[in-house]
Each structure stands twice: as structure tokens, then as C-alpha cells.
Design a protein around this motif. Structure first.
Motif, PDB file in Angstrom:
ATOM      1  N   SER A 175      71.040 110.789 110.099  1.00 39.46           N
ATOM      2  CA  SER A 175      71.137 110.529 108.669  1.00 39.46           C
ATOM      3  C   SER A 175      70.660 111.749 107.896  1.00 39.46           C
ATOM      4  O   SER A 175      70.180 112.734 108.470  1.00 39.46           O
ATOM      5  N   GLU A 176      70.770 111.684 106.582  1.00 37.24           N
ATOM      6  CA  GLU A 176      70.301 112.782 105.738  1.00 37.24           C
ATOM      7  C   GLU A 176      68.819 113.064 105.970  1.00 37.24           C
ATOM      8  O   GLU A 176      68.389 114.224 105.927  1.00 37.24           O
ATOM      9  N   GLU A 177      68.036 112.026 106.208  1.00 31.61           N
ATOM     10  CA  GLU A 177      66.597 112.207 106.411  1.00 31.61           C
ATOM     11  C   GLU A 177      66.284 113.040 107.653  1.00 31.61           C
ATOM     12  O   GLU A 177      65.209 113.624 107.755  1.00 31.61           O
ATOM     13  N   PHE A 195      67.317 116.946 106.135  1.00 30.91           N
ATOM     14  CA  PHE A 195      66.715 117.565 104.955  1.00 30.91           C
ATOM     15  C   PHE A 195      65.223 117.269 104.838  1.00 30.91           C
ATOM     16  O   PHE A 195      64.731 116.259 105.357  1.00 30.91           O
ATOM     17  N   TYR A 210      64.650 115.491  98.969  1.00 32.89           N
ATOM     18  CA  TYR A 210      65.810 116.379  98.914  1.00 32.89           C
ATOM     19  C   TYR A 210      66.886 115.906  97.943  1.00 32.89           C
ATOM     20  O   TYR A 210      67.760 116.678  97.559  1.00 32.89           O
ATOM     21  N   GLU A 211      66.849 114.644  97.553  1.00 28.63           N
ATOM     22  CA  GLU A 211      67.987 114.016  96.892  1.00 28.63           C
ATOM     23  C   GLU A 211      68.435 114.740  95.619  1.00 28.63           C
ATOM     24  O   GLU A 211      69.628 114.999  95.427  1.00 28.63           O
ATOM     25  N   LEU A 267      69.910 118.213  96.428  1.00 28.91           N
ATOM     26  CA  LEU A 267      71.197 118.095  97.113  1.00 28.91           C
ATOM     27  C   LEU A 267      72.278 117.617  96.148  1.00 28.91           C
ATOM     28  O   LEU A 267      73.421 118.080  96.203  1.00 28.91           O
ATOM     29  N   PRO A 283      73.932 112.432  96.737  1.00 22.92           N
ATOM     30  CA  PRO A 283      74.312 112.311  98.154  1.00 22.92           C
ATOM     31  C   PRO A 283      74.448 110.846  98.550  1.00 22.92           C
ATOM     32  O   PRO A 283      73.682 109.995  98.094  1.00 22.92           O
ATOM     33  N   ASN A 290      75.116 109.829 102.044  1.00 24.52           N
ATOM     34  CA  ASN A 290      74.985 109.658 103.495  1.00 24.52           C
ATOM     35  C   ASN A 290      76.319 109.545 104.212  1.00 24.52           C
ATOM     36  O   ASN A 290      76.370 109.172 105.384  1.00 24.52           O
ATOM     37  N   TYR A 345      80.786 116.363 102.947  1.00 24.56           N
ATOM     38  CA  TYR A 345      80.658 115.037 102.341  1.00 24.56           C
ATOM     39  C   TYR A 345      82.019 114.467 101.960  1.00 24.56           C
ATOM     40  O   TYR A 345      82.955 115.202 101.651  1.00 24.56           O
TER      41      TYR A 345
END
Length: 287
Positions: free
Chosen positions: A186-188, A191, A195-196, A199, A232, A234, A245
């Protein structure tokens, strides 16, 4: 008009799959993957009759899945991820691939045929041989591998359907798998914390480049919703060049703009990228 959704496919499928398959295993050197596929093309009649003038659903399912991979346990785990993300149904992800396809189509047929009474009621309002045409459905579901190396596999699931209303829908969801630990990414995992916002600004900047504008608000002139809401989601795939993306219909723009792709090279992500990420999955880049 009827606009009933037979099969719900989550827009944020990669995040859901990450939650479902997050139990980690000890890292190891993955085995090669041998793929097989199941392809089904059929018309499902709404009524159990040979009358071709009555509604039917045109169905096409093309499911690529791992047939060989490491130990029996590892293969079962990888197949579980593929099945869970392809069919978006927890009741199917413990089945073998063929059984999952059959159960999926059986469920679709049951839901489609449940509309028969509604069709008959609406048909009464039409004259002669006319009929409510929005009961002729379709459902196309397919997947494909978009990137793979020794430790990472990224693949796409594409889903198109029509369930009544003015038009059908099309969407694409991505899943990324760590082949050593057999968990989804995942994004976690990619990053640094918080980060959100950064990003989201990077995604907006890349869209501005794609549409040749210099101000975020100028994206509105190209059909986008409020650029301040771009964030973002995901829903991405990975390769050795960057993160890619996909924003499905209605996420950041209207239906008419379709699926919007945003490619971001790793060089643009330096300040928010976990330093160990590139080294783990792309050792030549990570140093």
C-alpha cells in the motif's frame, strides 16, 4: 429506468486487499511464477427459455492466475490474493480458481434473473413488441500482469458493465504484491508518514503537465472537478521507473473523461519516499 448494480467493485481495491492479506511471512527469495487462465464467454438469459427476444446479459470473464509458485502453501496464498482482488468477494477467495469463477458467475446469474419480475412489470407499459431495453446487461471482467521482477508483481483488474441507466461503466484497479513476504503493498509501505498532502500536490502537478496548464484551477477548464480535492487513492501500479496512478470515472473528473492515468517518476517523489523502498524492490536504482 433501472440502474441496479449487480457486482460492486471497490474503487480502492488495492487498499482493501492490503488489509485482507496483511499477515506477513518471513522474507525469502521467491520462486518463478507459472500462469494459467480461465476464459468464459456466454450469454445469461433472464428467463429460462430459448426466446432470444427476451433480455440477456452478455458476460465475458478472462482470469489469469498463478498455477505454479513455490510451495503448496505459497501458491495457495498467492492464488488467494488474485482471487480476492479479481472477484472482490471474500466468500470466493478460499476457493480454487475454477470453482471461484463458477461461483462468481452463478452469483451474477442469480442476481440478474432476480430482475425478471421487475422487467415484466415495466414491459406492461410498452406497446406491442417494444420493451425496456435497459434490461439487456453486460459484464466484462479481465486482469493482466503489468510488471514483475524477482520481488514485486503488479497487475490490473479491468471491469466494465452495464446495469441499466444512461450508460455503462468502466474501471481499473491495481494490486501490488511483495513476492517475498506474499503481502500486498500500500501507499503506507512506500511513503514516509504524513505523505498525503505532498503526494496530492505532486499528482496535481503531473496532471498540469499532461494538460499543459500552469495553474491547478486551469484543470477545471479541461473537465476536472475541484483540483483542491485531488488526493492519492491507493490505486496504483509500480515498475522500475515510478508509480502509476489510476483515477476511475467520477473520482476527479466526470464519466466522459474515463479512467485518468498519472505517471510519477521516482525522482519526483524523493522527499516523501521511504529510503528503503527502492533498495528493496529495485536494487539497481536504490543503490
Amino acid at each position: 429506468m433501472k440502474n441496479k448494480k449487480l457486482i460492486t467493485v471497490a474503487v480502492f481495491l488495492p487498499l482493501l486487499s492490503y488489509m485482507l492479506f496483511s499477515c506477513k511471512k518471513s522474507a525469502k527469495v521467491p520462486a518463478p511464477i507459472v500462469y494459467d487462465s480461465i476464459v468464459v464467454k456466454k450469454q445469461i438469459p433472464m428467463f429460462e427459455t430459448n426466446d432470444t427476444t427476451l433480455p440477456f446479459a452478455d458476460v465475458k470473464v478472462s482470469f489469469i492466475y498463478p498455477e505454479e509458485f513455490g510451495s503448496k502453501e505459497d501458491l495457495a496464498r498467492l492464488q488467494q490474493i488474485f482471487i480476492g482482488t479479481f472477484f472482490q468477494n471474500l466468500q470466493l477467495d478460499s476457493l480454487a480458481p475454477q470453482a471461484a469463477v463458477e461461483a462468481y458467475l452463478s452469483g451474477y446469474m442469480e442476481e440478474y434473473r432476480s430482475l425478471a419480475e421487475s422487467y415484466n412489470e415495466e414491459k406492461k407499459r410498452f406497446a406491442g413488441d417494444e420493451a425496456p431495453l435497459w434490461y439487456w446487461y453486460y459484464m466484462y471482467n479481465t486482469n493482466k500482469v503489468v510488471f514483475q521482477n524477482d520481488l514485486l508483481l503488479s497487475y490490473a483488474v479491468e471491469y466494465s458493465d452495464y446495469t441499466g441507466g444512461a450508460h455503462g461503466s468502466h474501471q481499473i484497479t491495481y494490486t501490488n504484491i511483495d513476492l517475498g513476504e506474499l503481502v500486498t503493498i500500500s501507499e503506507e509501505d512506500i511513503f514516509l508518514p504524513d505523505y498525503e498532502k505532498s503526494l496530492g500536490m505532486i499528482i496535481t502537478s503531473r496532471l498540469m503537465m499532461q494538460y499543459n496548464v500552469t495553474e491547478p484551477d486551469s484543470l477545471i477548464n479541461h473537465g476536472f472537478f475541484d483540483p483542491k480535492e485531488i488526493a492519492p487513492n491507493n490505486n496504483f501500479w509500480l515498475d522500475d521507473k515510478g508509480i502509476h496512478y489510476a483515477f476511475n470515472q467520477y473520482e476527479i473528473a466526470p464519466y466522459s473523461m474515463g479512467v485518468i492515468d498519472v505517471d510519477i517518476p521516482y525522482e519526483d517523489l524523493g522527499p516523501i519516499l521511504k529510503p528503503e523502498f527502492l533498495k528493496k524492490y529495485f536494487s539497481k536504482r536504490g543503490g
